[in-house]
Design a protein around this motif. Structure first.
Motif, PDB file in Angstrom:
ATOM      1  N   LYS A 151     -77.856  54.920 -21.657  1.00  0.00           N
ATOM      2  CA  LYS A 151     -76.765  54.047 -22.431  1.00  0.00           C
ATOM      3  C   LYS A 151     -75.348  54.244 -22.447  1.00  0.00           C
ATOM      4  O   LYS A 151     -74.501  53.284 -22.502  1.00  0.00           O
ATOM      5  CB  LYS A 151     -77.346  54.265 -24.126  1.00  0.00           C
ATOM      6  CG  LYS A 151     -78.669  53.777 -24.538  1.00  0.00           C
ATOM      7  CD  LYS A 151     -79.033  54.018 -26.010  1.00  0.00           C
ATOM      8  CE  LYS A 151     -80.386  53.652 -26.503  1.00  0.00           C
ATOM      9  NZ  LYS A 151     -80.499  53.631 -27.686  1.00  0.00           N
ATOM     10  N   THR A 155     -73.071  51.427 -21.287  1.00  0.00           N
ATOM     11  CA  THR A 155     -71.810  50.834 -22.077  1.00  0.00           C
ATOM     12  C   THR A 155     -70.467  51.042 -21.186  1.00  0.00           C
ATOM     13  O   THR A 155     -69.730  50.017 -21.326  1.00  0.00           O
ATOM     14  CB  THR A 155     -71.625  52.120 -23.212  1.00  0.00           C
ATOM     15  OG1 THR A 155     -72.629  51.869 -24.022  1.00  0.00           O
ATOM     16  CG2 THR A 155     -70.419  51.764 -24.191  1.00  0.00           C
ATOM     17  N   THR A 159     -68.381  47.451 -20.470  1.00  0.00           N
ATOM     18  CA  THR A 159     -66.890  47.486 -21.194  1.00  0.00           C
ATOM     19  C   THR A 159     -65.996  47.515 -19.975  1.00  0.00           C
ATOM     20  O   THR A 159     -64.960  46.959 -20.088  1.00  0.00           O
ATOM     21  CB  THR A 159     -66.628  48.431 -22.056  1.00  0.00           C
ATOM     22  OG1 THR A 159     -67.147  49.812 -21.589  1.00  0.00           O
ATOM     23  CG2 THR A 159     -67.763  48.361 -23.509  1.00  0.00           C
TER      24      THR A 159
END
Length: 162
Positions: A151, A155, A159
């Motif tokens: 995760k 992320t 991003t």
């Protein structure tokens, strides 16, 4: 046995299809083919299912193996989503933004190691970490740590780009 298979197919097709979709980066036609291949294998080996795990776990394992075999055979490993056609009457900005985020997420998932990809696709399917551990052969604790790290990687990837 035919009735049993039909029930299994109806109860598990959508999940198998979505899992395949994650392996082929959103290529719907290819995901349908892989899901179909999975259920052919389920049909062929249904009499060999020994209830050592849930039927869903057994089917997920077949699905993962089917998808990995396909990827290894084709040595592509990266797939792209179909392009959105510019059609003023049908495509709105929200849909384009959603498609872009989806493409970015699939691209990030494709960048993961094979084991990480398996784990995160099963997480996205809503499977419990214990069941993921059973499917992958890792300990429950190891899966918990892997999910956390995956995760974080996703992320960062989503991003900051690939």
């Amino acid at each position: 046995m035919k009735t049993q298979f039909n029930n299994i197919y109806q109860n598990h097709y959508e999940k198998v299809y979505r899992l395949c979709l994650g392996y082929v980066n959103g290529d719907e036609a290819l995901a349908k083919d892989l899901a179909q291949d999975t259920f052919v294998k389920v049909w062929e080996h249904l009499d060999q299912f020994k209830n050592k795990s849930s039927i869903g776990t057994w089917i997920y394992r077949i699905t993962v193996n089917t998808c990995l075999l396909f990827i290894r055979k084709n040595k592509k490993g990266s797939y792209s989503l179909p392009e959105i056609r510019e059609d003023d009457t049908n495509v709105v900005e929200v849909e384009k933004a959603h498609q872009t985020r989806l493409q970015q997420m699939y691209a990030c998932i494709q960048e993961l190691k094979e084991t990480e990809r398996i784990v995160i696709l099963l997480v996205l399917e809503g499977l419990a970490q214990k069941e993921i551990a059973d499917i992958t052969g890792h300990s429950h604790q190891n899966v918990r740590v892997m999910v956390h790290r995956i995760k974080e990687k996703l992320t960062k990837c989503v991003t900051h780009g690939i």
